[in-house]
Structure formats: structure tokens, C-alpha cells
Scaffold this active site. Structure first.
Site, PDB file in Angstrom:
ATOM      1  N   GLU A 120      -6.920  -1.699 -13.382  1.00  0.00           N
ATOM      2  CA  GLU A 120      -7.705  -0.775 -12.560  1.00  0.00           C
ATOM      3  C   GLU A 120      -9.113  -0.508 -13.101  1.00  0.00           C
ATOM      4  O   GLU A 120      -9.416   0.599 -13.578  1.00  0.00           O
ATOM      5  CB  GLU A 120      -6.942   0.545 -12.377  1.00  0.00           C
ATOM      6  CG  GLU A 120      -5.599   0.366 -11.697  1.00  0.00           C
ATOM      7  CD  GLU A 120      -4.871   1.680 -11.417  1.00  0.00           C
ATOM      8  OE1 GLU A 120      -5.340   2.732 -11.862  1.00  0.00           O
ATOM      9  OE2 GLU A 120      -3.829   1.639 -10.763  1.00  0.00           O
TER      10      GLU A 120
ATOM     11  N   GLU B 131       1.533  -2.293  -8.795  1.00  0.00           N
ATOM     12  CA  GLU B 131       1.947  -0.880  -8.854  1.00  0.00           C
ATOM     13  C   GLU B 131       1.998  -0.333  -7.437  1.00  0.00           C
ATOM     14  O   GLU B 131       1.121  -0.629  -6.611  1.00  0.00           O
ATOM     15  CB  GLU B 131       0.949  -0.002  -9.624  1.00  0.00           C
ATOM     16  CG  GLU B 131       1.002  -0.111 -11.105  1.00  0.00           C
ATOM     17  CD  GLU B 131      -0.001   0.822 -11.788  1.00  0.00           C
ATOM     18  OE1 GLU B 131      -0.315   1.909 -11.238  1.00  0.00           O
ATOM     19  OE2 GLU B 131      -0.462   0.449 -12.877  1.00  0.00           O
TER      20      GLU B 131
END
Ligand code: IFM
Length: 433
Positions: free
Chosen positions: A161, A346
Site C-alpha cells: 500500500e 487484502e
């Protein structure tokens, strides 16, 4: 729900959120400092977390018991190099070595992420992600880990991320190091991608063929049809979603964002775009929610403010919007990644779960997973080369600025006793295979 045989079903965690920095020989990270300075609810921190460093065998047994094919974990950089630069430490490498062997012994594929946010404090002291030296040290660290574990990993991701590493942490100030500074953010927006590029090149030099990166994406909806609101949503989409994937796949930043960040970028950034855009073996998407954007009336970049949307929400106030997962998988494939294999690395939701009668009835989370998994499989049916899906997260854990208040686990953790209690959502996955 029918899961294709060759589709990888996994579960994910991250080192700082579960291991406990009190255990083993680990150097300080900028998350320890951020928490100590009040960057988290009640100054909660990762000192103990889920004590996974001590309970890793029990946790691997849980993953096996849940019938998962794969485990996505991260390596804590300060366990390998306390200051981010020294020779790699045997104790840290040994820990992950036995974790990988333990996963394999249970028939679970190990998927390793090298940077999930625990930057050694010594590097943070020298400017952290604003300093390009951090990217160079990161490449050395990638090589050390790959040297030791690489022969047994199913995949390796450089960075988790980059939007959170850069924008959330340097412009919005919500994560370590807690800056609110456009100039710092612009440097981090580039340097984290440069670190990915140098890290990926170091891994490639070692012969790896399973290199990827994990991007998070958030669906940006305009509050109204007004031009100004649509512009605010487009700018959010540019910063959050387009900046990273366009650099990685096209070697260029989106011009509507670059015009605002360019004055603050590190000298010579243009010469580093080729390193950033080198070929990868797969890409990961972390997807959770959508957000609603309205023009904030300031006329100042990034122009927008978020509004509360109408959809059902998680305990963090995040709207539940499974359509966004299918949308991003199809958009990535169509506009950017082509035949590159994709993973949902995720996806999950926070709730304020309680144990009752020895279990946790998290029906809302079961519904969330069912709908998002269906959206992912619909994208696959539509031709997206989607290879697998990882649920976030195995355990309730340290949810960064929210401390321990928000629970994302398939397994409940009692932080006083470290007792693990599988929730109904764990049973949901267990019964998929
Ligand atoms: O807990 C985080 C994780 O570390 C990164 N992706 C989002 C999760 C939920 O906020």
C-alpha cells in the site's frame, strides 16, 4: 459458493500488527515513536500485539485448520537490520525461516511482503521516505531476506500500500511519521515507488520470478453530478489509485496530479521512472470500501472533502461496496496490467466483536466476505487473470492509529490472555474447501 480448484484462498497479516516488538531482538521503528507521541488511540502500540512471535506455531495451525491454501505475512525490517543498514541479523532471519518451513509443512504456500510499514527508526531519523537513501537501503534489505527465504516462497511483494506509506502518512498525518506537508508527501509518493523499483531489481538479480507489489484502491464517487464534485472525486482517484499504477505500468505519473506535486519532487525523479516501471510477475489489490467526494470550495489542491455515504458501514464507518472490487479488478486488467496475474491481497471488515458462549457470531462479516468473494470471482469469470484472494486478517490485531479498538480478524484475540477464538467468518472460509 463454488471456489475454482486452482484459485488460491489465503489469509493475510502484517508483522507490526501481530508479532509483538517486546519479543526477540528487534530495533525501534517509526511506528513505536509515532505511538509513543500519541499518534494512536491511547498511545497503544505493537509491543505485545498478538504475541505471534511466541505463538506462531498455534497461528499456523489455525491457518491449516481454516483450510487455507496460502498465508501472506510480512517481514519486520528492524528484526533483520535494527538500524536498517547493518549486516542482517541471524535471529530475525531464523524466525521467518522457521515460519516459512512451518507453513510449508502444513501444506500452506508462504507469500512474503517485505515492507508493511515498520521503517527502522534510524532511517526515519535521516528523513525516512523523504530521503532517497532509504530506497537504496531497502534494496539491500530485500536481497538479505530473499537470500535466506527465497528458495521456499510462493511470492514476494516489495511494498504494501504505497498510498498509505506516502499520502496517508505525510499529507494526511494519520500514520507514522504523522506529517501534514505537501512537499514531504510528494517526495514520499515518488520515493516509495523508487524503493519498490530498486528492491524489485535486487530481487530479479537474485533470480526471483515471483515479484510483485500490493496496491490499495478506493472507489471514489462524486457527492453530486456537479462538475466541481466530479473533479474532486477524479483528483482523489488520481492520488489514491492512478498515481501508483500508472507509474508502475506506464512509467509516467498522471498529469492532473503531477502538476501539483512536481515542484516538490526529488531532483532527477524522471530518470528513475524506468526503474519503477520494470516488468513484474504479479500485482496485488487491497480493497475495502468506497468514499464520497465533494468540492471543498478552497480552490487548493487536493480540492475535496469526504462525505458520509448512505450504504451500510463497518465499525470504522467504511461503506460496504462489493461492486468496487469487481470494478477495480476489471479496470486494472483492462487499462493497466493486461495478462499480468492479479491477486486480491487484502479484503475484510472491522466490527466490535465480542465472544459469547465460546464463539463469535459475526454474521455481518460473513456477508461481507461472501459478497466480495463473489465480486472477485465475477471479475475472473469476465476474463480477469485473478489467481487468488486473501482475507484480512487472520487475527484481530493492532489496527494502526485505531490501536486495538477495531477488530478485523477471522479469529478473535483476547489481548489479556492471548486466547484465540475462531469466529463464524473463520468457519465460512473453512467450509469453502
Ligand atoms: O490493517 C490494515 C493493513 O495493515 C493494511 N491494509 C488495510 C488494513 C485495514 O485497515
Amino acid at each position: 459458493m463454488k471456489i475454482p480448484q486452482d484459485f488460491v484462498l489465503g489469509v493475510a497479516t502484517a508483522a507490526y500488527q501481530i508479532e509483538g516488538t517486546r519479543f526477540g531482538d528487534v530495533g525501534p521503528s517509526h511506528w513505536d515513536s509515532f505511538a509513543a507521541q500519541g499518534g494512536t488511540i491511547g498511545r497503544q502500540n505493537g509491543d505485545v500485539a498478538c504475541a505471534h512471535y511466541e505463538k506462531w506455531l498455534e497461528d499456523l495451525d489455525l491457518i491449516a485448520h481454516g483450510n487455507f491454501d496460502a498465508y501472506r505475512f510480512s517481514v519486520a525490517w528492524p528484526r533483520i537490520q535494527r538500524d536498517g543498514r547493518e549486516a542482517p541479523r541471524a535471529e530475525g532471519l531464523d524466525f521467518y525461516d522457521q515460519l516459512v518451513d512451518g507453513a510449508l509443512a502444513r501444506g500452506i504456500e508462504p507469500h512474503c511482503t517485505l515492507y508493511h510499514w515498520d521503517l527502522p527508526q534510524a532511517l526515519a531519523d535521516k528523513g525516512g521516505w523523504e530521503n532517497q537513501d532509504t530506497a537504496k537501503y531497502f534494496a539491500d534489505y530485500c536481497a538479505h531476506v530473499s537470500d535466506r527465504l527465497g528458495d521456499r516462497l510462493a511470492s514476494v511483494a516489495t511494498v504494501n500500500e504505497p498510498w498509505c506509506v506516502a499520502w496517508l502518512s505525510h499529507f494526511l498525518g494519520h500514520h507514522a511519521p504523522g506529517k501534514r506537508d505537501l512537499s514531504a508527501a510528494a517526495k514520499a509518493m515518488h520515493n516509495i515507488l523508487y524503493a519498490h523499483g530498486l528492491g524489485a531489481a535486487a530481487l530479479r538479480d537474485l533470480g526471483r520470478k515471483d515479484i510483485g507489489i500490493v496496491l490499495n484502491m478506493e472507489y471514489a464517487a462524486p457527492a453530486t453530478d456537479r462538475e466541481a464534485d466530479r473533479h474532486a472525486a477524479a483528483i482523489f482517484d488520481g492520488i489514491y489509485n492512478r498515481w501508483f499504477i500508472e507509474a508502475l505500468t506506464k512509467g509516467a505519473y498522471p498529469s492532473d496530479i503531477l502538476e501539483h506535486l512536481e515542484p516538490h519532487m526529488p531532483v532527477g525523479w524522471q530518470d528513475q521512472m524506468q526503474t519503477i516501471a520494470q516488468p513484474l510477475d504479479w500485482m496485488g489489490l487491497n480493497y475495502y470500501t468506497r468514499s464520497i467526494h465533494a468540492d471543498d470550495g478552497t480552490g487548493i489542491f487536493p480540492f475535496g472533502q469526504t462525505q458520509i455515504g448512505p450504504l451500510p458501514k463497518t465499525s470504522m464507518g467504511w461503506e460496504v461496496y462489493p461492486e468496487g472490487l469487481q470494478y477495480f479488478l476489471e479496470r486494472m486488467h483492462r487499462d493497466y496490467t493486461g495478462n499480468l496475474p492479479l491477486y486480491v491481497t487484502e479484503n475484510g471488515m472491522a466490527l466490535h466483536d465480542k465472544v459469547a458462549d465460546g464463539g463469535v457470531d459475526d454474521a455481518q462479516r460473513v456477508g461481507y466476505f461472501r459478497d466480495h468473494l463473489a465480486a472477485a470471482l465475477a471479475a475472473r469469470d469476465a476474463g480477469v487473470p485473478l489467481k487468488g484472494y486473501f482475507a484480512w486478517s487472520l487475527l484481530d490485531n493492532f489496527e494502526w492509529a485505531f490501536g486495538y479498538s477495531e477488530r478485523f480478524g477471522l479469529v478473535h484475540v483476547d489481548y489479556d490472555t492471548q486466547t484465540r477464538t475462531p469466529k463464524e467468518s473463520f468457519r465460512f472460509f473453512q467450509n469453502l474447501r
